[in-house]
Design a protein around this motif. Structure first.
Motif, PDB file in Angstrom:
ATOM      1  N   MET A  76       0.875  -1.617  -0.052  1.00  0.00           N
ATOM      2  CA  MET A  76       0.185  -0.141   0.131  1.00  0.00           C
ATOM      3  C   MET A  76       0.685   1.399  -0.192  1.00  0.00           C
ATOM      4  N   PRO A  77       0.910   1.937  -1.307  1.00  0.00           N
ATOM      5  CA  PRO A  77       1.102   3.490  -0.776  1.00  0.00           C
ATOM      6  C   PRO A  77       1.208   3.882   0.582  1.00  0.00           C
ATOM      7  N   ARG A  78       0.507   4.392   0.523  1.00  0.00           N
ATOM      8  CA  ARG A  78       0.188   5.631   1.352  1.00  0.00           C
ATOM      9  C   ARG A  78       0.958   5.303   3.170  1.00  0.00           C
ATOM     10  N   ASN A  79       0.824   3.915   2.839  1.00  0.00           N
ATOM     11  CA  ASN A  79       1.842   3.648   4.943  1.00  0.00           C
ATOM     12  C   ASN A  79       3.078   2.220   4.699  1.00  0.00           C
ATOM     13  N   ASN A  80       3.142   1.513   3.488  1.00  0.00           N
ATOM     14  CA  ASN A  80       3.813   1.059   3.063  1.00  0.00           C
ATOM     15  C   ASN A  80       3.388  -0.748   3.605  1.00  0.00           C
ATOM     16  N   GLN A  81       2.127  -0.877   4.297  1.00  0.00           N
ATOM     17  CA  GLN A  81       1.510  -2.028   4.526  1.00  0.00           C
ATOM     18  C   GLN A  81       1.195  -2.734   3.449  1.00  0.00           C
ATOM     19  N   LEU A  82       1.976  -4.323   3.356  1.00  0.00           N
ATOM     20  CA  LEU A  82       1.688  -5.607   2.968  1.00  0.00           C
ATOM     21  C   LEU A  82       0.895  -5.989   2.696  1.00  0.00           C
ATOM     22  N   LEU A  83       0.212  -6.149   2.051  1.00  0.00           N
ATOM     23  CA  LEU A  83      -1.274  -7.148   2.108  1.00  0.00           C
ATOM     24  C   LEU A  83      -1.827  -8.131   1.485  1.00  0.00           C
ATOM     25  N   HIS A  84      -1.568  -9.168   1.646  1.00  0.00           N
ATOM     26  CA  HIS A  84      -1.924 -11.118   0.916  1.00  0.00           C
ATOM     27  C   HIS A  84      -2.671 -11.341   1.157  1.00  0.00           C
ATOM     28  N   PHE A  85      -2.937 -11.464  -0.471  1.00  0.00           N
ATOM     29  CA  PHE A  85      -4.871 -11.989  -0.409  1.00  0.00           C
ATOM     30  C   PHE A  85      -4.448 -13.280  -1.916  1.00  0.00           C
ATOM     31  N   ALA A  86      -4.971 -14.833  -1.453  1.00  0.00           N
ATOM     32  CA  ALA A  86      -5.147 -15.285  -2.442  1.00  0.00           C
ATOM     33  C   ALA A  86      -6.423 -16.559  -2.920  1.00  0.00           C
ATOM     34  N   PHE A  87      -6.236 -16.761  -3.983  1.00  0.00           N
ATOM     35  CA  PHE A  87      -8.009 -17.469  -4.359  1.00  0.00           C
ATOM     36  C   PHE A  87      -7.719 -19.120  -2.368  1.00  0.00           C
ATOM     37  N   ARG A  88      -9.071 -19.253  -2.716  1.00  0.00           N
ATOM     38  CA  ARG A  88      -9.238 -20.111  -1.696  1.00  0.00           C
ATOM     39  C   ARG A  88      -9.524 -21.092  -1.956  1.00  0.00           C
ATOM     40  N   GLU A  89      -8.777 -21.861  -1.858  1.00  0.00           N
ATOM     41  CA  GLU A  89      -8.628 -22.886  -1.975  1.00  0.00           C
ATOM     42  C   GLU A  89      -9.861 -24.095  -2.711  1.00  0.00           C
ATOM     43  N   ASP A  90     -11.281 -24.140  -2.748  1.00  0.00           N
ATOM     44  CA  ASP A  90     -12.543 -23.977  -3.353  1.00  0.00           C
ATOM     45  C   ASP A  90     -12.852 -23.976  -4.372  1.00  0.00           C
ATOM     46  N   LYS A  91     -11.541 -22.904  -4.785  1.00  0.00           N
ATOM     47  CA  LYS A  91     -12.105 -22.035  -5.840  1.00  0.00           C
ATOM     48  C   LYS A  91     -11.833 -22.260  -6.858  1.00  0.00           C
ATOM     49  N   GLN A  92     -11.762 -21.930  -7.893  1.00  0.00           N
ATOM     50  CA  GLN A  92     -11.160 -21.050 -10.086  1.00  0.00           C
ATOM     51  C   GLN A  92     -12.075 -20.064 -10.841  1.00  0.00           C
ATOM     52  N   TRP A  93     -10.961 -19.336 -11.576  1.00  0.00           N
ATOM     53  CA  TRP A  93     -11.897 -18.623 -12.321  1.00  0.00           C
ATOM     54  C   TRP A  93     -11.298 -18.376 -13.135  1.00  0.00           C
ATOM     55  N   LYS A  94     -12.691 -18.856 -14.488  1.00  0.00           N
ATOM     56  CA  LYS A  94     -12.615 -19.716 -15.819  1.00  0.00           C
ATOM     57  C   LYS A  94     -12.425 -18.483 -16.383  1.00  0.00           C
ATOM     58  N   LEU A  95     -11.443 -18.013 -17.351  1.00  0.00           N
ATOM     59  CA  LEU A  95     -11.009 -17.095 -18.541  1.00  0.00           C
ATOM     60  C   LEU A  95     -12.316 -17.341 -19.607  1.00  0.00           C
ATOM     61  N   GLN A  96     -12.823 -16.255 -19.589  1.00  0.00           N
ATOM     62  CA  GLN A  96     -14.443 -16.658 -20.451  1.00  0.00           C
ATOM     63  C   GLN A  96     -12.799 -16.578 -22.133  1.00  0.00           C
ATOM     64  N   GLN A  97     -11.757 -15.829 -22.280  1.00  0.00           N
ATOM     65  CA  GLN A  97     -11.876 -15.243 -23.201  1.00  0.00           C
ATOM     66  C   GLN A  97     -10.999 -16.178 -24.016  1.00  0.00           C
ATOM     67  N   ILE A  98     -10.254 -17.179 -23.602  1.00  0.00           N
ATOM     68  CA  ILE A  98      -9.361 -18.922 -23.716  1.00  0.00           C
ATOM     69  C   ILE A  98     -10.937 -19.609 -23.895  1.00  0.00           C
ATOM     70  N   GLN A  99     -11.492 -19.725 -23.652  1.00  0.00           N
ATOM     71  CA  GLN A  99     -12.712 -20.706 -23.692  1.00  0.00           C
ATOM     72  C   GLN A  99     -13.347 -20.435 -24.595  1.00  0.00           C
ATOM     73  N   ASP A 100     -13.645 -19.067 -25.282  1.00  0.00           N
ATOM     74  CA  ASP A 100     -14.838 -18.539 -26.446  1.00  0.00           C
ATOM     75  C   ASP A 100     -13.543 -19.001 -27.725  1.00  0.00           C
TER      76      ASP A 100
END
Length: 272
Positions: A76-100
């Motif tokens: 974060m630019p304001r306070n140099n705080q580091l955020l970390h986030f990841a996909f939940r283990e039970d989730k996938q994100w389909k990339l519709q462009q590749i599928q199409d």
């Protein structure tokens, strides 16, 4: 006349076989097993970064047309705080462009193979119609990879992607994944809430692939402004291959159309 007959009976079939081979190679690049062939699709890891900044770093795992893992660090630019986030283990994100894109390639292959082995073309027009139909599918496949969807900020905010992460994304962070040519891109938007006193100049932003700082939008009962935008990306080599195959195939189709047209114009305009 003999030459034209040879073109219809021999050369057209040779070109169609060549097109089938190239498009099957393109289809393999999308790395998804066809129905019934079984076998898991291999997972590929990509490091997302951009030169000149380390505000956002990410590691993505792509499996065919699905992002099955995403690990993102945001400074974060304001306070140099580091955020970390990841996909939940039970989730996938389909990339519709590749599928199409893959569906359009398979449709083009179907058009090329949808006739008996001994089939003979009777007229040039028949070949031209087939080439037009194949070229339409190839152009659509290419366009899906080269033209990411334009989204409004409320559309990004309400996208299922925001619910993919653990810990849950803070309300002042938006993310969007998309394909642009041969690259997998991640955009992270940092927002700040607009106070009621500042909203007299409020002008909501329209749809865009990439929104700039200063873009405003309303979501829920709150008005926001984009304060920082971070875009990181990586090259996906097999998408590059697929785009090359599309270009080569479109050129082959056009060359065949040009040959047929030369003969057709000769027949139309020959003196009696």
């Amino acid at each position: 006349e003999e030459e034209f007959k040879w073109l219809l009976q021999e050369e057209v079939h040779a070109v169609l076989r060549q097109l089938q081979d190239i498009l099957k190679e393109a289809s393999y690049r999308f790395a998804l097993p066809t129905s019934g062939s079984g076998g898991a699709v291999k997972q590929e890891n990509f490091v997302l970064s951009t030169s000149g900044t380390d505000q956002v770093k990410g590691v993505m795992t792509l499996q065919g047309d699905a992002l099955c893992q995403a690990d993102v660090n945001l400074k974060m630019p304001r306070n140099n705080q580091l955020l970390h986030f990841a996909f939940r283990e039970d989730k996938q994100w389909k990339l519709q462009q590749i599928q199409d894109a893959r569906n359009h390639v398979n449709q083009a292959i179907y058009l090329l193979m949808n006739r008996d082995v001994n089939y003979q073309f009777k007229t040039g027009l028949e070949v031209l119609k087939l080439m037009d139909a194949v070229m339409l599918q190839l152009s659509r496949a290419r366009n899906r990879l080269t033209t990411p969807a334009t989204l409004t900020l409320p559309e990004i905010a309400s996208s299922g992607l925001t619910k993919m992460f653990t810990p849950v994304l803070p309300p002042d962070i938006l993310v969007n994944f998309y394909i642009n040519l041969n690259k997998l891109c991640l955009t992270v938007y940092q927002l700040h809430v607009l106070q009621p006193s500042t909203t007299k100049n409020f002008k909501p932003a329209g749809g865009s692939v990439l929104h700039n700082p200063g873009a405003m939008f309303e979501f829920g009962s709150q008005r926001y402004e984009v304060s920082h935008v971070h875009k990181v990306e990586c090259v996906v080599p097999w998408l590059n291959d697929a785009l090359v195959f599309f270009t080569v195939s479109l050129q082959l189709c056009q060359q065949l159309k040009d040959k047929i047209s030369v003969f057709s114009s000769y027949w139309n305009y020959r003196p009696y």
